[in-house]
Design a protein around this motif. Structure first.
Motif, PDB file in Angstrom:
ATOM      1  N   LEU A   1      -2.587 -55.973 -63.988  1.00 24.61           N
ATOM      2  CA  LEU A   1      -4.079 -55.176 -64.513  1.00 24.61           C
ATOM      3  C   LEU A   1      -3.947 -56.050 -65.885  1.00 24.61           C
ATOM      4  O   LEU A   1      -2.849 -55.840 -66.744  1.00 24.61           O
ATOM      5  CB  LEU A   1      -4.037 -53.958 -64.668  1.00 24.61           C
ATOM      6  CG  LEU A   1      -4.147 -53.280 -63.270  1.00 24.61           C
ATOM      7  CD1 LEU A   1      -4.440 -51.600 -63.454  1.00 24.61           C
ATOM      8  CD2 LEU A   1      -5.198 -53.781 -62.170  1.00 24.61           C
ATOM      9  N   ARG A   2      -4.875 -56.653 -66.340  1.00 25.82           N
ATOM     10  CA  ARG A   2      -5.043 -57.328 -67.843  1.00 25.82           C
ATOM     11  C   ARG A   2      -5.878 -56.642 -68.641  1.00 25.82           C
ATOM     12  O   ARG A   2      -7.104 -56.471 -68.310  1.00 25.82           O
ATOM     13  CB  ARG A   2      -5.492 -58.824 -67.399  1.00 25.82           C
ATOM     14  CG  ARG A   2      -5.416 -59.431 -68.900  1.00 25.82           C
ATOM     15  CD  ARG A   2      -5.414 -61.035 -69.111  1.00 25.82           C
ATOM     16  NE  ARG A   2      -6.554 -61.663 -68.317  1.00 25.82           N
ATOM     17  CZ  ARG A   2      -6.743 -62.756 -68.083  1.00 25.82           C
ATOM     18  NH1 ARG A   2      -5.645 -63.803 -68.387  1.00 25.82           N
ATOM     19  NH2 ARG A   2      -7.843 -63.233 -67.451  1.00 25.82           N
TER      20      ARG A   2
ATOM     21  N   CYS B 213      -0.418 -41.716 -70.159  1.00 28.17           N
ATOM     22  CA  CYS B 213      -0.785 -42.495 -68.864  1.00 28.17           C
ATOM     23  C   CYS B 213      -0.081 -43.816 -68.872  1.00 28.17           C
ATOM     24  O   CYS B 213       0.563 -44.250 -69.753  1.00 28.17           O
ATOM     25  CB  CYS B 213      -2.315 -43.002 -69.114  1.00 28.17           C
ATOM     26  SG  CYS B 213      -3.482 -41.505 -68.933  1.00 28.17           S
ATOM     27  N   SER B 214      -0.016 -44.416 -67.215  1.00 31.67           N
ATOM     28  CA  SER B 214       0.862 -45.489 -67.183  1.00 31.67           C
ATOM     29  C   SER B 214       0.134 -46.616 -68.071  1.00 31.67           C
ATOM     30  O   SER B 214       0.850 -47.388 -68.563  1.00 31.67           O
ATOM     31  CB  SER B 214       0.481 -45.885 -65.695  1.00 31.67           C
ATOM     32  OG  SER B 214       0.999 -44.827 -64.835  1.00 31.67           O
ATOM     33  N   ILE B 215      -1.348 -46.629 -68.162  1.00 32.53           N
ATOM     34  CA  ILE B 215      -1.817 -47.829 -68.939  1.00 32.53           C
ATOM     35  C   ILE B 215      -2.725 -46.841 -69.769  1.00 32.53           C
ATOM     36  O   ILE B 215      -3.811 -46.329 -69.492  1.00 32.53           O
ATOM     37  CB  ILE B 215      -2.641 -48.684 -68.398  1.00 32.53           C
ATOM     38  CG1 ILE B 215      -1.610 -49.450 -67.281  1.00 32.53           C
ATOM     39  CG2 ILE B 215      -3.287 -49.813 -69.141  1.00 32.53           C
ATOM     40  CD1 ILE B 215      -2.289 -50.478 -66.441  1.00 32.53           C
TER      41      ILE B 215
ATOM     42  N   ILE C  57     -11.072 -54.301 -67.413  1.00 30.01           N
ATOM     43  CA  ILE C  57      -9.493 -54.422 -66.831  1.00 30.01           C
ATOM     44  C   ILE C  57      -9.848 -55.378 -65.506  1.00 30.01           C
ATOM     45  O   ILE C  57     -10.536 -55.240 -64.696  1.00 30.01           O
ATOM     46  CB  ILE C  57      -8.830 -53.209 -66.672  1.00 30.01           C
ATOM     47  CG1 ILE C  57      -8.615 -52.388 -67.765  1.00 30.01           C
ATOM     48  CG2 ILE C  57      -7.539 -53.320 -66.003  1.00 30.01           C
ATOM     49  CD1 ILE C  57      -9.581 -50.991 -67.616  1.00 30.01           C
ATOM     50  N   GLU C  58      -9.165 -56.662 -65.813  1.00 31.70           N
ATOM     51  CA  GLU C  58      -9.239 -57.484 -64.697  1.00 31.70           C
ATOM     52  C   GLU C  58      -8.008 -57.512 -63.660  1.00 31.70           C
ATOM     53  O   GLU C  58      -6.625 -57.350 -64.148  1.00 31.70           O
ATOM     54  CB  GLU C  58      -9.210 -59.003 -65.264  1.00 31.70           C
ATOM     55  CG  GLU C  58      -9.373 -60.233 -64.215  1.00 31.70           C
ATOM     56  CD  GLU C  58      -9.429 -61.564 -64.683  1.00 31.70           C
ATOM     57  OE1 GLU C  58      -9.520 -62.395 -63.909  1.00 31.70           O
ATOM     58  OE2 GLU C  58      -8.843 -61.695 -65.975  1.00 31.70           O
ATOM     59  N   VAL C  59      -8.491 -57.506 -62.254  1.00 26.69           N
ATOM     60  CA  VAL C  59      -7.079 -57.413 -61.412  1.00 26.69           C
ATOM     61  C   VAL C  59      -6.835 -58.861 -61.340  1.00 26.69           C
ATOM     62  O   VAL C  59      -7.465 -59.689 -60.782  1.00 26.69           O
ATOM     63  CB  VAL C  59      -7.677 -56.817 -60.097  1.00 26.69           C
ATOM     64  CG1 VAL C  59      -6.566 -56.720 -59.174  1.00 26.69           C
ATOM     65  CG2 VAL C  59      -8.246 -55.308 -60.331  1.00 26.69           C
ATOM     66  N   LEU C  60      -5.333 -59.160 -61.245  1.00 24.87           N
ATOM     67  CA  LEU C  60      -4.721 -60.353 -61.123  1.00 24.87           C
ATOM     68  C   LEU C  60      -3.707 -60.398 -60.001  1.00 24.87           C
ATOM     69  O   LEU C  60      -2.985 -59.341 -59.765  1.00 24.87           O
ATOM     70  CB  LEU C  60      -4.140 -60.484 -62.387  1.00 24.87           C
ATOM     71  CG  LEU C  60      -4.807 -61.012 -63.482  1.00 24.87           C
ATOM     72  CD1 LEU C  60      -4.084 -61.190 -65.043  1.00 24.87           C
ATOM     73  CD2 LEU C  60      -6.128 -61.964 -63.668  1.00 24.87           C
ATOM     74  N   LEU C  61      -3.572 -61.339 -59.440  1.00 21.57           N
ATOM     75  CA  LEU C  61      -2.548 -61.750 -58.177  1.00 21.57           C
ATOM     76  C   LEU C  61      -1.373 -62.264 -59.116  1.00 21.57           C
ATOM     77  O   LEU C  61      -1.782 -63.451 -59.781  1.00 21.57           O
ATOM     78  CB  LEU C  61      -3.104 -62.281 -57.069  1.00 21.57           C
ATOM     79  CG  LEU C  61      -1.984 -62.446 -55.968  1.00 21.57           C
ATOM     80  CD1 LEU C  61      -1.653 -60.994 -55.307  1.00 21.57           C
ATOM     81  CD2 LEU C  61      -2.512 -63.385 -54.958  1.00 21.57           C
TER      82      LEU C  61
ATOM     83  N   SER D 257     -13.393 -65.653 -68.454  1.00 16.81           N
ATOM     84  CA  SER D 257     -14.741 -64.768 -68.785  1.00 16.81           C
ATOM     85  C   SER D 257     -14.148 -63.273 -69.353  1.00 16.81           C
ATOM     86  O   SER D 257     -14.731 -62.872 -70.276  1.00 16.81           O
ATOM     87  CB  SER D 257     -15.815 -64.814 -67.729  1.00 16.81           C
ATOM     88  OG  SER D 257     -15.247 -64.079 -66.428  1.00 16.81           O
ATOM     89  N   PRO D 258     -12.995 -63.000 -68.718  1.00 20.36           N
ATOM     90  CA  PRO D 258     -12.914 -61.479 -69.021  1.00 20.36           C
ATOM     91  C   PRO D 258     -12.359 -61.485 -70.623  1.00 20.36           C
ATOM     92  O   PRO D 258     -12.711 -60.393 -71.474  1.00 20.36           O
ATOM     93  CB  PRO D 258     -11.577 -61.124 -68.314  1.00 20.36           C
ATOM     94  CG  PRO D 258     -11.905 -61.895 -66.896  1.00 20.36           C
ATOM     95  CD  PRO D 258     -12.349 -63.110 -67.493  1.00 20.36           C
ATOM     96  N   THR D 259     -11.802 -62.524 -70.993  1.00 23.02           N
ATOM     97  CA  THR D 259     -11.368 -62.741 -72.556  1.00 23.02           C
ATOM     98  C   THR D 259     -12.770 -62.506 -73.414  1.00 23.02           C
ATOM     99  O   THR D 259     -12.784 -62.010 -74.353  1.00 23.02           O
ATOM    100  CB  THR D 259     -10.705 -63.746 -72.896  1.00 23.02           C
ATOM    101  OG1 THR D 259      -9.213 -63.880 -72.011  1.00 23.02           O
ATOM    102  CG2 THR D 259     -10.267 -63.844 -74.343  1.00 23.02           C
ATOM    103  N   ILE D 260     -13.631 -63.178 -73.027  1.00 25.63           N
ATOM    104  CA  ILE D 260     -15.017 -63.238 -73.828  1.00 25.63           C
ATOM    105  C   ILE D 260     -15.753 -62.133 -73.393  1.00 25.63           C
ATOM    106  O   ILE D 260     -16.383 -61.454 -74.534  1.00 25.63           O
ATOM    107  CB  ILE D 260     -15.880 -64.552 -73.359  1.00 25.63           C
ATOM    108  CG1 ILE D 260     -15.039 -65.844 -73.218  1.00 25.63           C
ATOM    109  CG2 ILE D 260     -16.887 -64.844 -74.276  1.00 25.63           C
ATOM    110  CD1 ILE D 260     -15.610 -67.219 -72.862  1.00 25.63           C
TER     111      ILE D 260
END
Length: 225
Positions: free
Chosen positions: A6-7, A28-30, A88-92, A165-168
């Motif tokens: 999770l980013r 919390c974990s995050i 929060i972005e889900v990443l593999l 895009s998530p960063t922007i």
């Protein structure tokens, strides 16, 4: 079993088997540093069947790809979880070969894009020396907004623009959240520029998963600006 990350605000959190709680509580974990987040906002669980998310009766709800979360649902790489004004972005998790290929691609980026990479910039402090509170107009008007607009323009034709895009999106969220907390409106020209950048960002996703986020931003900045 696949491994996910999770980013959140530029930091990648590895998700392994078990349950991870996201929220405002320091236990919390995050930890989500967001006034709109509940102390225990939502839970992410990784099992042999995959990754799933469930809202924990949060006050303001949880969005996944712009849609309000009801009960538990699976999530996968590329999905966007929204808690308040944070995304929060889900990443593999990448394999070793993919990491090496990614390093080569990053090395080939134009120097201008490297300088504009917003992920290297932490959210501006709300108080103290060099803060938005201390010099809001200088930071917002002359720095962050310019970076957001220029990065959208520079990234718009790149094949990996959706990955950027998530960063922007997070940078736009930070600008809007700080202004809301301070009770100060944007200048009309700055609202117009941010709206243009946000709409361009949403158009990068053919599945329209940022439409819910865009609707929120338009509501704050004024869609008719």
């Amino acid at each position: 079993m696949q491994t996910f990350w999770l980013r959140y605000r530029g930091t990648r959190f590895p998700i392994r088997r078990g349950e991870y709680i996201l929220g405002r509580s320091p236990y919390c974990s995050i930890v989500i540093s967001n006034a709109l987040a509940s102390r225990q906002h939502c839970a992410v669980r990784l099992t042999s069947e995959g990754l799933a998310i469930a809202d924990l009766n949060s006050r303001n709800g949880t969005l996944v790809n712009g849609k309000r979360l009801e009960g538990e649902r699976p999530v996968t790489a590329g999905d966007i979880i929204r808690i308040g004004s944070d995304s929060i972005e889900v990443l593999l998790a990448e394999s070793s070969a993919e990491k090496r290929a990614g390093s080569v691609r990053r090395g080939e980026r134009h120097d201008t894009l490297d300088r504009l990479e917003l992920e290297s910039l932490p959210p501006p402090p709300l108080s103290g020396p060099g803060s938005i509170e201390e010099d809001s107009s200088t930071y917002t008007h002359n720095s962050t907004i310019e970076l957001v607009v220029e990065l959208v323009k520079a990234s718009g034709t790149l094949p990996d623009r959706a990955e950027r895009s998530p960063t922007i999106q997070r940078s736009i969220d930070t600008l809007v959240e700080v202004r809301m907390q301070r009770g100060r409106a944007f200048e009309p020209k700055d609202s117009a520029r941010l709206l243009e950048a946000a709409r361009a960002l949403a158009d990068w996703h053919a599945d329209r998963k940022l439409d819910g986020w865009l609707h929120d931003i338009e509501g704050v900045l004024g869609a008719d600006t």
